[in-house]
Design a protein around this motif. Structure first.
Motif, PDB file in Angstrom:
ATOM      1  N   PRO A  75      30.179  62.870  65.530  1.00 17.80           N
ATOM      2  CA  PRO A  75      29.547  63.748  64.433  1.00 17.80           C
ATOM      3  C   PRO A  75      30.349  65.187  64.224  1.00 17.80           C
ATOM      4  O   PRO A  75      30.276  65.819  63.438  1.00 17.80           O
ATOM      5  N   GLU A  76      30.979  65.677  65.388  1.00 16.62           N
ATOM      6  CA  GLU A  76      31.908  66.778  65.271  1.00 16.62           C
ATOM      7  C   GLU A  76      32.774  66.931  64.460  1.00 16.62           C
ATOM      8  O   GLU A  76      32.772  67.864  63.766  1.00 16.62           O
ATOM      9  N   TRP A  77      33.273  65.627  64.115  1.00 22.43           N
ATOM     10  CA  TRP A  77      34.397  65.574  63.089  1.00 22.43           C
ATOM     11  C   TRP A  77      33.774  65.680  61.785  1.00 22.43           C
ATOM     12  O   TRP A  77      34.378  66.036  60.887  1.00 22.43           O
ATOM     13  N   SER A  78      32.590  65.185  61.504  1.00 23.97           N
ATOM     14  CA  SER A  78      31.993  65.116  60.272  1.00 23.97           C
ATOM     15  C   SER A  78      31.498  66.620  59.909  1.00 23.97           C
ATOM     16  O   SER A  78      31.672  67.247  58.730  1.00 23.97           O
ATOM     17  N   ARG A  79      31.040  67.324  61.093  1.00 26.86           N
ATOM     18  CA  ARG A  79      30.673  68.714  60.839  1.00 26.86           C
ATOM     19  C   ARG A  79      31.850  69.720  60.705  1.00 26.86           C
ATOM     20  O   ARG A  79      31.775  70.649  59.944  1.00 26.86           O
ATOM     21  N   ALA A  80      33.096  69.189  61.361  1.00 24.09           N
ATOM     22  CA  ALA A  80      34.215  70.149  60.845  1.00 24.09           C
ATOM     23  C   ALA A  80      34.997  69.941  59.537  1.00 24.09           C
ATOM     24  O   ALA A  80      35.601  70.727  58.920  1.00 24.09           O
ATOM     25  N   ALA A  81      34.715  68.836  58.982  1.00 23.52           N
ATOM     26  CA  ALA A  81      35.262  68.402  57.568  1.00 23.52           C
ATOM     27  C   ALA A  81      34.665  69.304  56.585  1.00 23.52           C
ATOM     28  O   ALA A  81      33.361  69.845  56.643  1.00 23.52           O
ATOM     29  N   PHE A  82      35.333  69.792  55.380  1.00 20.35           N
ATOM     30  CA  PHE A  82      34.769  70.814  54.557  1.00 20.35           C
ATOM     31  C   PHE A  82      35.211  70.490  53.343  1.00 20.35           C
ATOM     32  O   PHE A  82      36.379  69.411  52.865  1.00 20.35           O
ATOM     33  N   SER A  83      34.454  70.892  52.321  1.00 19.27           N
ATOM     34  CA  SER A  83      34.997  70.824  50.799  1.00 19.27           C
ATOM     35  C   SER A  83      34.803  72.296  50.394  1.00 19.27           C
ATOM     36  O   SER A  83      33.764  72.805  50.665  1.00 19.27           O
ATOM     37  N   THR A  84      35.421  72.770  49.578  1.00 19.16           N
ATOM     38  CA  THR A  84      35.372  73.957  48.963  1.00 19.16           C
ATOM     39  C   THR A  84      35.882  74.184  47.698  1.00 19.16           C
ATOM     40  O   THR A  84      36.884  73.565  47.378  1.00 19.16           O
ATOM     41  N   ASP A  85      35.125  74.895  47.060  1.00 20.29           N
ATOM     42  CA  ASP A  85      35.814  74.914  45.394  1.00 20.29           C
ATOM     43  C   ASP A  85      34.893  76.267  44.762  1.00 20.29           C
ATOM     44  O   ASP A  85      34.131  77.030  45.547  1.00 20.29           O
ATOM     45  N   THR A  86      35.516  76.726  43.744  1.00 22.64           N
ATOM     46  CA  THR A  86      35.064  78.130  43.148  1.00 22.64           C
ATOM     47  C   THR A  86      35.408  78.041  41.555  1.00 22.64           C
ATOM     48  O   THR A  86      36.457  77.327  41.333  1.00 22.64           O
ATOM     49  N   LEU A  87      34.628  78.749  40.818  1.00 24.70           N
ATOM     50  CA  LEU A  87      35.130  78.925  39.256  1.00 24.70           C
ATOM     51  C   LEU A  87      34.983  80.274  39.226  1.00 24.70           C
ATOM     52  O   LEU A  87      34.046  80.886  39.404  1.00 24.70           O
ATOM     53  N   THR A  88      36.046  80.774  38.624  1.00 21.80           N
ATOM     54  CA  THR A  88      36.466  82.369  38.478  1.00 21.80           C
ATOM     55  C   THR A  88      37.358  82.584  37.210  1.00 21.80           C
ATOM     56  O   THR A  88      37.935  81.600  36.765  1.00 21.80           O
TER      57      THR A  88
END
Length: 184
Positions: free
Chosen positions: A124-137
């Protein structure tokens, strides 16, 4: 500006996997590449020659000085281009747009494969380390270019700062981000 030959060479599915493998593991033998990518040696050799002609990979000296084996390494680390770079040549612009489409499909396929693997993830450490990020500006073209350069510099510094000399458990990690004009 990138040469269209390099762009189209890299965006063939097998050649993309070869470039990615060499980028992760460094100089490798043809037989090692074939085994790792589940391909025939002849097919890998063909794709390596295509990548060599495009200046993407180059022959490497065998670590044990054995001249009977064929070793290859990346000739470069990254590619930066836009389909708009080829506006003067309709045929090159078409090839660049197709390479763009294939690149995006490859990126999304990797993301989908990661999400499909969730039930089989043992750590589960790898699942917690994965990320998704986005922004609208709001941004100008110049500001978006500056963000692109800052992200590239950040990723390069992050990759260079990884200490591969310790005993930590590392896995190949794929990071991608897109920034583009849109409407809400």
């Amino acid at each position: 500006m990138e040469e269209i030959q390099a762009i189209t060479a890299v965006h063939h599915p097998v050649r993309r996997r070869i470039v990615d493998y060499l980028g992760l593991y460094g100089a490798s033998q043809v037989t090692t590449l074939a085994r790792a990518l589940d391909q025939q040696v002849g097919s890998i050799s063909h794709h390596l020659r295509m990548l060599e002609r495009a200046g993407v990979v180059e022959r490497a000296d065998a670590p044990n000085s054995d001249k009977r084996t064929s070793w290859w390494k990346p000739a470069r680390r990254s590619f930066t281009w836009s389909a708009e770079d080829f506006g003067d040549s309709p045929s090159d612009a078409l090839l660049a747009r197709e390479a763009e489409r294939v690149n995006i499909a490859t990126q999304l396929d990797r993301l989908k494969a990661w999400h499909r693997s969730k039930p089989q993830r043992p750590d589960p450490e790898w699942s917690r380390a994965a990320f998704s990020t986005d922004t609208l500006t709001w941004a100008t073209a110049e500001e978006l270019t500056a963000l692109s350069e800052a992200l590239r510099d950040t990723l390069d510094a992050w990759r260079a700062g990884i200490d591969t000399g310790d005993d930590a458990v590392r896995r190949p990690v794929f990071v991608f981000a897109h920034g583009f004009p849109t409407t809400p």
